[in-house]
Design a protein around this motif. Structure first.
Motif, PDB file in Angstrom:
ATOM      1  N   ILE A  31       7.369  -2.079   0.395  1.00 19.07           N
ATOM      2  CA  ILE A  31       8.248  -1.249   1.243  1.00 19.07           C
ATOM      3  C   ILE A  31       9.025  -1.969   2.172  1.00 19.07           C
ATOM      4  O   ILE A  31       8.762  -3.282   2.120  1.00 19.07           O
ATOM      5  CB  ILE A  31       7.242  -0.477   2.398  1.00 19.07           C
ATOM      6  CG1 ILE A  31       6.480  -1.171   3.120  1.00 19.07           C
ATOM      7  CG2 ILE A  31       6.581   0.685   1.610  1.00 19.07           C
ATOM      8  CD1 ILE A  31       5.920  -0.536   4.576  1.00 19.07           C
ATOM      9  N   ARG A  91       2.640   9.215   2.857  1.00 13.60           N
ATOM     10  CA  ARG A  91       2.993   8.480   4.102  1.00 13.60           C
ATOM     11  C   ARG A  91       2.984   7.174   4.173  1.00 13.60           C
ATOM     12  O   ARG A  91       1.952   6.499   3.428  1.00 13.60           O
ATOM     13  CB  ARG A  91       2.356   8.956   5.462  1.00 13.60           C
ATOM     14  CG  ARG A  91       2.895  10.627   5.877  1.00 13.60           C
ATOM     15  CD  ARG A  91       2.073  10.810   6.991  1.00 13.60           C
ATOM     16  NE  ARG A  91       2.532  12.020   7.187  1.00 13.60           N
ATOM     17  CZ  ARG A  91       3.125  12.572   8.384  1.00 13.60           C
ATOM     18  NH1 ARG A  91       3.433  11.821   9.350  1.00 13.60           N
ATOM     19  NH2 ARG A  91       3.310  13.724   8.576  1.00 13.60           N
ATOM     20  N   ILE A  92       4.061   6.316   4.635  1.00 16.67           N
ATOM     21  CA  ILE A  92       3.791   4.923   4.664  1.00 16.67           C
ATOM     22  C   ILE A  92       2.464   4.691   5.656  1.00 16.67           C
ATOM     23  O   ILE A  92       2.764   5.103   6.703  1.00 16.67           O
ATOM     24  CB  ILE A  92       5.077   4.105   4.856  1.00 16.67           C
ATOM     25  CG1 ILE A  92       5.907   4.402   3.755  1.00 16.67           C
ATOM     26  CG2 ILE A  92       4.727   2.504   5.317  1.00 16.67           C
ATOM     27  CD1 ILE A  92       7.326   3.680   4.327  1.00 16.67           C
ATOM     28  N   ASP A 149       0.378  -0.476   3.488  1.00 18.42           N
ATOM     29  CA  ASP A 149       1.725  -0.774   2.903  1.00 18.42           C
ATOM     30  C   ASP A 149       2.136  -2.158   3.958  1.00 18.42           C
ATOM     31  O   ASP A 149       2.768  -3.052   3.397  1.00 18.42           O
ATOM     32  CB  ASP A 149       2.422   0.341   3.227  1.00 18.42           C
ATOM     33  CG  ASP A 149       1.921   1.367   2.116  1.00 18.42           C
ATOM     34  OD1 ASP A 149       1.360   1.137   1.047  1.00 18.42           O
ATOM     35  OD2 ASP A 149       1.747   2.616   2.615  1.00 18.42           O
ATOM     36  N   THR A 156       7.938   8.781   4.524  1.00 16.90           N
ATOM     37  CA  THR A 156       7.141   8.804   3.233  1.00 16.90           C
ATOM     38  C   THR A 156       7.771   8.199   2.166  1.00 16.90           C
ATOM     39  O   THR A 156       9.182   8.004   2.266  1.00 16.90           O
ATOM     40  CB  THR A 156       6.828  10.350   2.985  1.00 16.90           C
ATOM     41  OG1 THR A 156       8.150  11.126   2.956  1.00 16.90           O
ATOM     42  CG2 THR A 156       6.070  11.141   3.914  1.00 16.90           C
ATOM     43  N   VAL A 157       6.989   7.814   1.092  1.00  7.82           N
ATOM     44  CA  VAL A 157       7.520   7.368  -0.052  1.00  7.82           C
ATOM     45  C   VAL A 157       6.870   8.254  -1.118  1.00  7.82           C
ATOM     46  O   VAL A 157       5.591   8.398  -1.297  1.00  7.82           O
ATOM     47  CB  VAL A 157       7.065   5.832  -0.375  1.00  7.82           C
ATOM     48  CG1 VAL A 157       7.598   5.528  -1.649  1.00  7.82           C
ATOM     49  CG2 VAL A 157       7.914   5.099   0.737  1.00  7.82           C
ATOM     50  N   HIS A 179       6.561   0.420  11.096  1.00 13.67           N
ATOM     51  CA  HIS A 179       7.231   1.495  10.370  1.00 13.67           C
ATOM     52  C   HIS A 179       7.009   2.870  10.785  1.00 13.67           C
ATOM     53  O   HIS A 179       5.878   3.170  11.227  1.00 13.67           O
ATOM     54  CB  HIS A 179       6.785   1.651   8.840  1.00 13.67           C
ATOM     55  CG  HIS A 179       8.027   1.928   7.994  1.00 13.67           C
ATOM     56  ND1 HIS A 179       8.305   3.131   7.683  1.00 13.67           N
ATOM     57  CD2 HIS A 179       8.651   0.987   7.088  1.00 13.67           C
ATOM     58  CE1 HIS A 179       9.315   3.231   7.064  1.00 13.67           C
ATOM     59  NE2 HIS A 179       9.489   1.967   6.462  1.00 13.67           N
ATOM     60  N   ARG A 223       9.760  -3.500   5.572  1.00 12.20           N
ATOM     61  CA  ARG A 223       8.981  -3.605   6.900  1.00 12.20           C
ATOM     62  C   ARG A 223      10.131  -4.100   8.034  1.00 12.20           C
ATOM     63  O   ARG A 223      10.809  -4.736   7.730  1.00 12.20           O
ATOM     64  CB  ARG A 223       7.768  -4.469   6.772  1.00 12.20           C
ATOM     65  CG  ARG A 223       6.895  -4.321   5.787  1.00 12.20           C
ATOM     66  CD  ARG A 223       5.625  -5.087   5.625  1.00 12.20           C
ATOM     67  NE  ARG A 223       6.103  -6.548   5.389  1.00 12.20           N
ATOM     68  CZ  ARG A 223       5.295  -7.659   5.351  1.00 12.20           C
ATOM     69  NH1 ARG A 223       3.892  -7.665   5.657  1.00 12.20           N
ATOM     70  NH2 ARG A 223       5.739  -8.931   5.009  1.00 12.20           N
ATOM     71  N   ARG A 265       1.899  -0.244  -1.336  1.00 16.04           N
ATOM     72  CA  ARG A 265       3.252  -0.172  -2.046  1.00 16.04           C
ATOM     73  C   ARG A 265       4.217  -1.205  -1.492  1.00 16.04           C
ATOM     74  O   ARG A 265       4.167  -1.540  -0.205  1.00 16.04           O
ATOM     75  CB  ARG A 265       3.748   1.457  -1.790  1.00 16.04           C
ATOM     76  CG  ARG A 265       2.953   2.210  -2.506  1.00 16.04           C
ATOM     77  CD  ARG A 265       3.081   3.582  -2.188  1.00 16.04           C
ATOM     78  NE  ARG A 265       2.836   3.965  -0.671  1.00 16.04           N
ATOM     79  CZ  ARG A 265       2.807   4.957   0.221  1.00 16.04           C
ATOM     80  NH1 ARG A 265       3.573   5.967  -0.436  1.00 16.04           N
ATOM     81  NH2 ARG A 265       2.275   5.149   1.274  1.00 16.04           N
TER      82      ARG A 265
END
Length: 133
Positions: A16, A67-68, A72, A62-63, A57, A18, A14
């Motif tokens: 994100i 969880r990231i 990701d 979470t997204v 991260h 960073r 995903r």
């Protein structure tokens, strides 16, 4: 140099925000995408890109309902190393406590810990839980 591929290529990363991890003036710092810095504190997932950049991260972020994770952070690409990194909190922010190779998607072996470029005296080998893709 040994590189570690994503062991579950069907799992798509995903997009994100960073943060980079840097060591400045005796403390570990989190540098966010817009240049904002803060002293590292708590537990983070990390990856080291093939170019040697350490992205982090927080483990707890979470997204949606997921969880990231390491894929990701790495954008699904191969990495030099991946794991979790632990820093002191409260009055001792920015002090490295330990780091591990715990990453279900990459599972780097302890023998290549020098790929991470982190202080080896703080390394603790982790165990891997089985992941279902």
């Amino acid at each position: 140099m040994k590189k570690f591929p994503n062991l579950f290529p069907k799992d798509l990363p995903r997009t994100i925000q960073r943060s980079r991890l840097v060591f400045k003036q005796g403390k570990w710092r989190e540098v966010r995408s817009k240049g904002e810095e803060r002293t590292a504190s708590g537990v983070y997932n990390f990856v080291v890109t093939l170019e040697g950049i350490v992205f982090i991260h927080r483990v707890s972020t979470t997204v949606g309902d997921k969880r990231i994770g390491h894929i990701d952070l790495a954008m699904g690409r191969d990495v030099k190393y991946a794991g979790q990194i632990y820093f002191s909190g409260r009055n001792n922010r920015g002090i490295l406590r330990k780091w591990t190779n715990e990453s279900g998607h990459y599972q780097p072996s302890p023998e290549f810990m020098n790929n991470a470029g982190l202080p080896e005296e703080f390394f603790e080998a982790g165990s891997f839980k089985s992941l279902k893709s």
